[in-house]
Design a protein around this motif. Sequence first.
Motif, PDB file in Angstrom:
ATOM      1  N   PHE A 167      40.933  37.100  44.137  1.00 45.71           N
ATOM      2  CA  PHE A 167      40.468  38.340  43.542  1.00 45.71           C
ATOM      3  C   PHE A 167      39.196  38.043  42.755  1.00 45.71           C
ATOM      4  O   PHE A 167      39.178  37.156  41.916  1.00 45.71           O
ATOM      5  CB  PHE A 167      41.520  38.930  42.600  1.00 45.71           C
ATOM      6  N   ASN A 168      38.122  38.771  43.044  1.00 46.71           N
ATOM      7  CA  ASN A 168      36.883  38.636  42.288  1.00 46.71           C
ATOM      8  C   ASN A 168      36.924  39.623  41.131  1.00 46.71           C
ATOM      9  O   ASN A 168      37.018  40.829  41.338  1.00 46.71           O
ATOM     10  CB  ASN A 168      35.667  38.929  43.162  1.00 46.71           C
ATOM     11  N   ILE A 169      36.863  39.105  39.920  1.00 48.75           N
ATOM     12  CA  ILE A 169      36.964  39.966  38.748  1.00 48.75           C
ATOM     13  C   ILE A 169      35.986  39.502  37.681  1.00 48.75           C
ATOM     14  O   ILE A 169      35.454  38.406  37.735  1.00 48.75           O
ATOM     15  CB  ILE A 169      38.395  39.964  38.151  1.00 48.75           C
ATOM     16  N   LYS A 170      35.755  40.354  36.730  1.00 50.02           N
ATOM     17  CA  LYS A 170      34.952  39.994  35.573  1.00 50.02           C
ATOM     18  C   LYS A 170      35.927  39.576  34.488  1.00 50.02           C
ATOM     19  O   LYS A 170      36.717  40.390  34.002  1.00 50.02           O
ATOM     20  CB  LYS A 170      34.108  41.181  35.131  1.00 50.02           C
TER      21      LYS A 170
ATOM     22  N   ILE B 111      44.964  43.360  22.860  1.00 52.23           N
ATOM     23  CA  ILE B 111      45.690  43.185  24.114  1.00 52.23           C
ATOM     24  C   ILE B 111      44.973  44.058  25.131  1.00 52.23           C
ATOM     25  O   ILE B 111      44.873  45.275  24.952  1.00 52.23           O
ATOM     26  CB  ILE B 111      47.164  43.617  24.001  1.00 52.23           C
ATOM     27  N   LYS B 112      44.430  43.414  26.167  1.00 54.97           N
ATOM     28  CA  LYS B 112      43.706  44.160  27.198  1.00 54.97           C
ATOM     29  C   LYS B 112      44.373  43.924  28.544  1.00 54.97           C
ATOM     30  O   LYS B 112      44.725  42.803  28.879  1.00 54.97           O
ATOM     31  CB  LYS B 112      42.245  43.715  27.255  1.00 54.97           C
ATOM     32  N   ARG B 113      44.527  45.011  29.273  1.00 48.61           N
ATOM     33  CA  ARG B 113      45.087  44.908  30.614  1.00 48.61           C
ATOM     34  C   ARG B 113      44.084  44.167  31.493  1.00 48.61           C
ATOM     35  O   ARG B 113      42.948  44.566  31.640  1.00 48.61           O
ATOM     36  CB  ARG B 113      45.366  46.304  31.157  1.00 48.61           C
TER      37      ARG B 113
ATOM     38  N   ASP C 190      45.796  48.505  40.075  1.00 48.74           N
ATOM     39  CA  ASP C 190      44.396  48.212  40.420  1.00 48.74           C
ATOM     40  C   ASP C 190      44.245  46.984  41.315  1.00 48.74           C
ATOM     41  O   ASP C 190      43.178  46.739  41.860  1.00 48.74           O
ATOM     42  CB  ASP C 190      43.532  48.071  39.164  1.00 48.74           C
ATOM     43  N   THR C 191      45.292  46.195  41.459  1.00 49.72           N
ATOM     44  CA  THR C 191      45.289  45.008  42.315  1.00 49.72           C
ATOM     45  C   THR C 191      46.571  45.038  43.142  1.00 49.72           C
ATOM     46  O   THR C 191      47.553  44.375  42.802  1.00 49.72           O
ATOM     47  CB  THR C 191      45.229  43.713  41.465  1.00 49.72           C
ATOM     48  N   PRO C 192      46.594  45.839  44.228  1.00 47.30           N
ATOM     49  CA  PRO C 192      47.832  46.062  44.969  1.00 47.30           C
ATOM     50  C   PRO C 192      48.536  44.796  45.472  1.00 47.30           C
ATOM     51  O   PRO C 192      49.749  44.779  45.587  1.00 47.30           O
ATOM     52  CB  PRO C 192      47.392  46.928  46.145  1.00 47.30           C
TER      53      PRO C 192
END
Length: 81
Positions: free
Chosen positions: A4-7, A39-41, A47-49
Motif C-alpha cells: 500500500f502506498n501511503i503518506k 490518535i489518528k486513523r 479506505d484499504t479494502p
Amino acid sequence: MKIFNIKLIQKHGALFVGDFSQGTIDALTFDSQGKVVSIKRFASQADTPNLGVTAQITTGQDGNLYYANLSAGEIDRFRPV
C-alpha cells in the motif's frame, strides 16, 4: 504480499496499533511525559479494502511499515510515498 502506498503520518515517534476487531490501524503520538496527545486513523477496511486482519505491526529499516495479515496469511506493508 500486498503493498500500500501511503503518506505516513509521522515516521518516528508514533505507536501504530492494529485493532483486528474493528479492522483498523491507528497512529498514537505522545508528549514528553508519555501521555497520548493524538490518535489518528492510519488505515481501515473502509479506505484499504485488502487490509485484512492486522497483527504484529513493525517498521523496517527501509522505512516501510509491515504487518501480519492474518486473514490472508501473509506479511503486507505500507510504503511511504
